[in-house]
Write a protein that holds these residues in place. Sequence first.
Motif, PDB file in Angstrom:
ATOM      1  N   ARG A 518     -38.710  16.360  75.021  1.00  0.00           N
ATOM      2  CA  ARG A 518     -38.827  16.983  76.334  1.00  0.00           C
ATOM      3  C   ARG A 518     -38.436  16.043  77.469  1.00  0.00           C
ATOM      4  N   GLY A 519     -39.247  15.073  77.760  1.00  0.00           N
ATOM      5  CA  GLY A 519     -39.023  14.235  78.949  1.00  0.00           C
ATOM      6  C   GLY A 519     -37.710  13.497  78.883  1.00  0.00           C
ATOM      7  N   PRO A 520     -37.514  12.522  79.746  1.00  0.00           N
ATOM      8  CA  PRO A 520     -36.278  11.743  79.704  1.00  0.00           C
ATOM      9  C   PRO A 520     -36.145  11.012  78.365  1.00  0.00           C
ATOM     10  N   PHE A 521     -34.934  10.824  77.919  1.00  0.00           N
ATOM     11  CA  PHE A 521     -34.693  10.161  76.641  1.00  0.00           C
ATOM     12  C   PHE A 521     -33.453   9.278  76.765  1.00  0.00           C
ATOM     13  N   LEU A 522     -33.310   8.361  75.810  1.00  0.00           N
ATOM     14  CA  LEU A 522     -32.097   7.562  75.737  1.00  0.00           C
ATOM     15  C   LEU A 522     -31.106   8.313  74.866  1.00  0.00           C
ATOM     16  N   GLY A 523     -29.892   8.446  75.326  1.00  0.00           N
ATOM     17  CA  GLY A 523     -28.872   9.154  74.559  1.00  0.00           C
ATOM     18  C   GLY A 523     -27.794   8.179  74.113  1.00  0.00           C
ATOM     19  N   VAL A 524     -27.578   8.120  72.815  1.00  0.00           N
ATOM     20  CA  VAL A 524     -26.481   7.314  72.286  1.00  0.00           C
ATOM     21  C   VAL A 524     -25.413   8.297  71.817  1.00  0.00           C
ATOM     22  N   ALA A 525     -24.275   8.317  72.508  1.00  0.00           N
ATOM     23  CA  ALA A 525     -23.196   9.241  72.153  1.00  0.00           C
ATOM     24  C   ALA A 525     -21.995   8.425  71.687  1.00  0.00           C
ATOM     25  N   TYR A 526     -21.739   8.464  70.402  1.00  0.00           N
ATOM     26  CA  TYR A 526     -20.589   7.766  69.836  1.00  0.00           C
ATOM     27  C   TYR A 526     -19.640   8.800  69.273  1.00  0.00           C
ATOM     28  N   ASP A 527     -18.472   8.903  69.867  1.00  0.00           N
ATOM     29  CA  ASP A 527     -17.502   9.852  69.321  1.00  0.00           C
ATOM     30  C   ASP A 527     -16.094   9.365  69.590  1.00  0.00           C
ATOM     31  N   GLY A 528     -15.122  10.243  69.421  1.00  0.00           N
ATOM     32  CA  GLY A 528     -13.734   9.871  69.637  1.00  0.00           C
ATOM     33  C   GLY A 528     -13.466   9.724  71.118  1.00  0.00           C
ATOM     34  N   LEU A 529     -13.260  10.830  71.800  1.00  0.00           N
ATOM     35  CA  LEU A 529     -12.941  10.805  73.217  1.00  0.00           C
ATOM     36  C   LEU A 529     -13.554  12.003  73.909  1.00  0.00           C
ATOM     37  N   GLY A 530     -14.052  11.760  75.095  1.00  0.00           N
ATOM     38  CA  GLY A 530     -14.481  12.865  75.942  1.00  0.00           C
ATOM     39  C   GLY A 530     -14.317  12.396  77.371  1.00  0.00           C
ATOM     40  N   LEU A 531     -14.098  13.336  78.279  1.00  0.00           N
ATOM     41  CA  LEU A 531     -13.851  12.935  79.653  1.00  0.00           C
ATOM     42  C   LEU A 531     -15.167  12.531  80.317  1.00  0.00           C
ATOM     43  N   GLY A 532     -15.177  11.340  80.899  1.00  0.00           N
ATOM     44  CA  GLY A 532     -16.378  10.835  81.546  1.00  0.00           C
ATOM     45  C   GLY A 532     -16.531  11.362  82.959  1.00  0.00           C
ATOM     46  N   ALA A 533     -17.705  11.080  83.539  1.00  0.00           N
ATOM     47  CA  ALA A 533     -17.978  11.533  84.894  1.00  0.00           C
ATOM     48  C   ALA A 533     -17.064  10.830  85.895  1.00  0.00           C
ATOM     49  N   THR A 619     -10.160   3.632  77.090  1.00  0.00           N
ATOM     50  CA  THR A 619     -11.346   4.361  76.649  1.00  0.00           C
ATOM     51  C   THR A 619     -12.419   3.402  76.161  1.00  0.00           C
ATOM     52  N   SER A 620     -13.663   3.810  76.347  1.00  0.00           N
ATOM     53  CA  SER A 620     -14.807   3.046  75.836  1.00  0.00           C
ATOM     54  C   SER A 620     -15.292   3.650  74.521  1.00  0.00           C
ATOM     55  N   SER A 621     -14.398   4.289  73.788  1.00  0.00           N
ATOM     56  CA  SER A 621     -14.770   5.037  72.590  1.00  0.00           C
ATOM     57  C   SER A 621     -15.284   4.154  71.453  1.00  0.00           C
ATOM     58  N   ALA A 622     -16.320   4.622  70.796  1.00  0.00           N
ATOM     59  CA  ALA A 622     -16.799   3.962  69.573  1.00  0.00           C
ATOM     60  C   ALA A 622     -15.937   4.386  68.376  1.00  0.00           C
ATOM     61  N   GLY A 623     -15.557   5.662  68.356  1.00  0.00           N
ATOM     62  CA  GLY A 623     -14.739   6.162  67.247  1.00  0.00           C
ATOM     63  C   GLY A 623     -13.420   5.430  67.140  1.00  0.00           C
ATOM     64  N   ARG A 624     -12.828   5.115  68.293  1.00  0.00           N
ATOM     65  CA  ARG A 624     -11.548   4.418  68.278  1.00  0.00           C
ATOM     66  C   ARG A 624     -11.733   2.987  67.782  1.00  0.00           C
ATOM     67  N   LEU A 625     -12.907   2.396  68.039  1.00  0.00           N
ATOM     68  CA  LEU A 625     -13.162   1.048  67.524  1.00  0.00           C
ATOM     69  C   LEU A 625     -13.276   1.095  65.995  1.00  0.00           C
TER      70      LEU A 625
END
Lengths: 781, 331
Positions: A518-533, A619-625
């Motif tokens: 529910r409350g705030p959480f830490l999000g770890v998103a590791y993927d190929g590519l997505g457009l950042g803010a 890109t700061s992608s983890a998938g690409r690494l």
Amino acid sequence: MAVTPREAPAREVWSIRVRGTVQGVGFRPFVHRLASGLGLDGTVRNVDGDVVVEVAGPADTLAALVRALREQPPQHAVVAHVTVTRGGDAGALGAGFTVALSTSAATTRPGFAGLPVDLATCDDCIRELFDPADRRYRYPFVNCTACGPRATIVDALPYDRARTAMAGFALCAACAAEYADPTDRRFHAEPVACPACGPRLSWRPAGEASDPGATSEEALAAAVATIAAGGTVAVKGLGGYQLVCDATDTAAVHRLRTRKRRLRKPFAVMVVDTAAAGVLARISPAELRLLTGPARPIVLLATHPGAPTALASGVHPGTDRVGLFLPGTPLHHLLLRALARPLVVTSGNLSDEPIAIDDTDATARLAPVADGFLLHDRPIRARYDDSVVRVIGGRRFTVRRARGYAPDPLPLPVATDRSILAVGAQLKHTFTLARADRALVGPHGGSLDDADALAAFHATLGQLTRLHRFTPDVLAHDLHPGYLSTRYAAGQPPGLRRVPVQHHHAHVVSCAAENGVRGPFLGVAYDGLGLGADGTLWGGELLLASYTGFRRLGRFGTAPLPGGEAAVRRPARMALGYLLGGEFAVPAGPAAGFLGRMPSAERDTIARMVARGVNSPHTSSAGRLFDAMSSLLGICDDADYEGEAAVLLEAAAAASGGTEPLPWRLTEVDGLWVYDWSGTLTAALERARAGTPPSELAAGFHATIVAVTVALCVRAAEQTGVTAVCLSGGCMQNRILASRLLTELGTAGLTGHLNHDVPANDGGISYGQAVVAAATCDEGG
Amino acid sequence: LGHGSGGQLSAELIGDVLVPALGSAAPAGALEDAAVVPIDGVDVVLSTDAYVVSPLFFPGGDIGALAVHGTVNDLAMRAALPVALAVAYVVEEGFPLADLRRVAASVGAAARAAGVPVVTGDTKVVGRGAADGLYVVTTGVGQRLAGAAPSATGAAPGDAVLLSGPIGSHGTTILSVREGLGFDADICSDTQPLHRLVAAMVDAGGDAVHALRDPTRGGIASALNEIAVTSGVGIEIDEQALPVPAPVQAACEILGLDPAHVANEGCLVAFVAAHRADAVLAAMRSRPEGRAAVNIGTVRDTEPGRVVVRTSVGSRRILDMLVGEQLPRIC
Ligand SMILES: [Fe+3]
Ligand SMILES: [Mg+2]
Ligand SMILES: [Zn+2]
Ligand SMILES: [Zn+2]
């Protein structure tokens, strides 16, 4: 004058509402048997997605009924809630117990009820299928209330035969009697059928017309003979056509690969039973439950290490994982028993197209691939590809959510009074409809840059919105302007409220929501590519998130994608990107070996492109690494399918099992914690040159990413006091990474969560978007 | 502002900002690269373009030739022969005089070769940094050929889609020279005037020539998408029929570019009623500019506004306009 004897227990009237998975699973006949057996009077009926029992009798008998409803429901039913309302007119219920007509009260409870998922053939039906004395002996469409087609045959709701693809098959007297008999297993089994009145098989050799005179047995025999001879047969399955060939025949598998132009992407294999599965793979109890469960998904399993396999080498080249599944329809049982060997069973499509469901379309499109077609005359109303799951941390982890799982609604953590359509991403596309406290995630639909996949998206969306009388007033979409889903949203009427959702926020919210965080959480998103803010490409992100917003706390160091998507298809380019133009420098010495291995023209041009910023977004992608590491270790330079380099890197790491990380460090850039990967890459290159086997370095790399991630999360937890960590994104499909993260986050005093029902890959984006939209609109924001 | 690369975003800039600002002075109907202006019953065709190419000189041409060909071709896409051009130069202070002479000579040579006079012009010198070397603005007036009135709204279901020649050379050459990538040893710009080719096509096809487009910025993908949207039709292209010279293909592969998104300056796409398609194609092939002309696809009444490429595997890939700079959509 009626006199009630004093001794007789007081007669009460109860209205019992049962919520859960209670439709299309034989629940009403079950209630009927139970209530009749207890001598109670009343009725049972489906009301939207629930079952309502209006019943009169002595209080203790009524209580016994409620207990039985809770404690002994039918095999595939899930009783989530039983609510009892006391009082009512006993006289109105009459004497005896009956099953009443379904009613729809869509206006009273706006959920997504009454569209049950398809269920694998039950044990009773399998017994009949192979019992020579049974009137449905070897009938490929045998089913009952505990099994059979559901979502794939529905035209309209409520779910009744007249509103399914079975409407055109008039019941014979024997079937009609079973259908009408409350004590029968087939009481109101909507797709009930038999050889006399139901659908039939037909056979069409490639390039010829089908022979309407042939019997089902002759058609089946022709298909079996074709497969046995090394051919490929397009089989009309439950939710779409499948291509089937002998999985032990190297030439047959090779031919299918050549025709389908699918070089290395693993094929799923269907085996006759769990014993046959056990021959091909190691199976844990949790995996066994999934394999034999009613959804009958493809389960990704570990092969027996070092043992020779019965499968042809081309079935799952380069990986220690094989996707196995068991027959889920009588037709598949018949095929598997007749052929007595593992079969490749893969989606009936070419490359990224959606799975074919229409007979004319399938016979045209699959003509270049199939030697023959095993058809039948029950139309497929909705496209449901085979689902794919694996077990991580002892629990189901869904890779592709389709047949058997979709369109079961998922919980929406923040209920909404809006009707939300979340249009998803681009690859592995799904969309989500959300209203009240439920989210309906549509089935897996493929890559939207395929015109047929886009058309299938429109068709499936049209079907589900029609069935559920759903008119969206809120559209949630990705930030990427080029996704065809975003373009779809942009093309909708301007009056609709729009909620743009950042890609990785959607990923981590999908995980938080289905885990009830529910409350705030830490999000770890590791993927190929997505457009950042910030308009750049993200993919290795640590976020502090809630359902309505997020703040970026950390990221992976960036590197250019030389040639954009070309760098995704060729991990060697990505490796060049890290070495020649990354945010951190890798010394020339260690890099020399790899650079020397690359074709000089490509290397020099890419060096120039990177230096001049030509079509080389960072890109700061983890998938690409992961991709780059796979190429640097000589494991995969070119990917034949999405994620291949990382899949092969994981397989290499699994073969070594080492857990010692390579060097790494966190640094701070513009207020963000940044993983500096230069030490990791440098050490990997140096040690590879010194003779360390790639598998050991692959394992070390996995350990590094785990260590980096835990360190990032610990820092974030110290700073924010938040300890729940939601892990999502396509990289979490990597079992080594995901399971170690769960363990080591736990050791560090944090709580890690993974996706389960919703894919961690982009198939889960639409659900995350829907949750964000619901929470955002709820805030009045 | 990031609207430079000639795709979706430029279209939005025009549609959302520039045209609305005109109010009642905005053009009626669809936007075209050249407008037909009736004067006393005579259809005069008018077009204007600003040329800001960098580098100014490249294999196959320079900014001067481009400034003539581009405007001649914009007129030609409305089936007009050029009558006169006006050319304006915006020169950055300190720009080498020798280069200016060279460009001016090129403008003259191109105009003479196209058979069109340059009747007026303008020159402005601006301060250092106020321009990047040299810009050229060309305006052209043309006279419509009798018998055809092609328009971006004219493509109709059943039409054949004809392409006059190979694609991708111009944009690849420019990029290669600008960034020092070395591909320009094997590739040069295709810049050339197309009005004589169009005349031959109109001669052969008459009013069966429904729409013409020169696939400049944004490449053939943008040209086809614009026609699909403006005409309200679907377009299906056969990937294998698209002529891409081998060196261009190789360069695009390494650069990660789709040749369909790369700019051209010397070819056109034509939408021609099926019954005249073969005749028009033959007429195209009879001209040097159209020697390699091919039929690349058909117009459909399904999927309006969408361009689909049938791939060699047999699947149907959506061919989109570029959205700003190419952003990968793969996750
Ligand atoms: Fe993603
Ligand atoms: Mg122009
Ligand atoms: Zn059954
Ligand atoms: Zn029957």
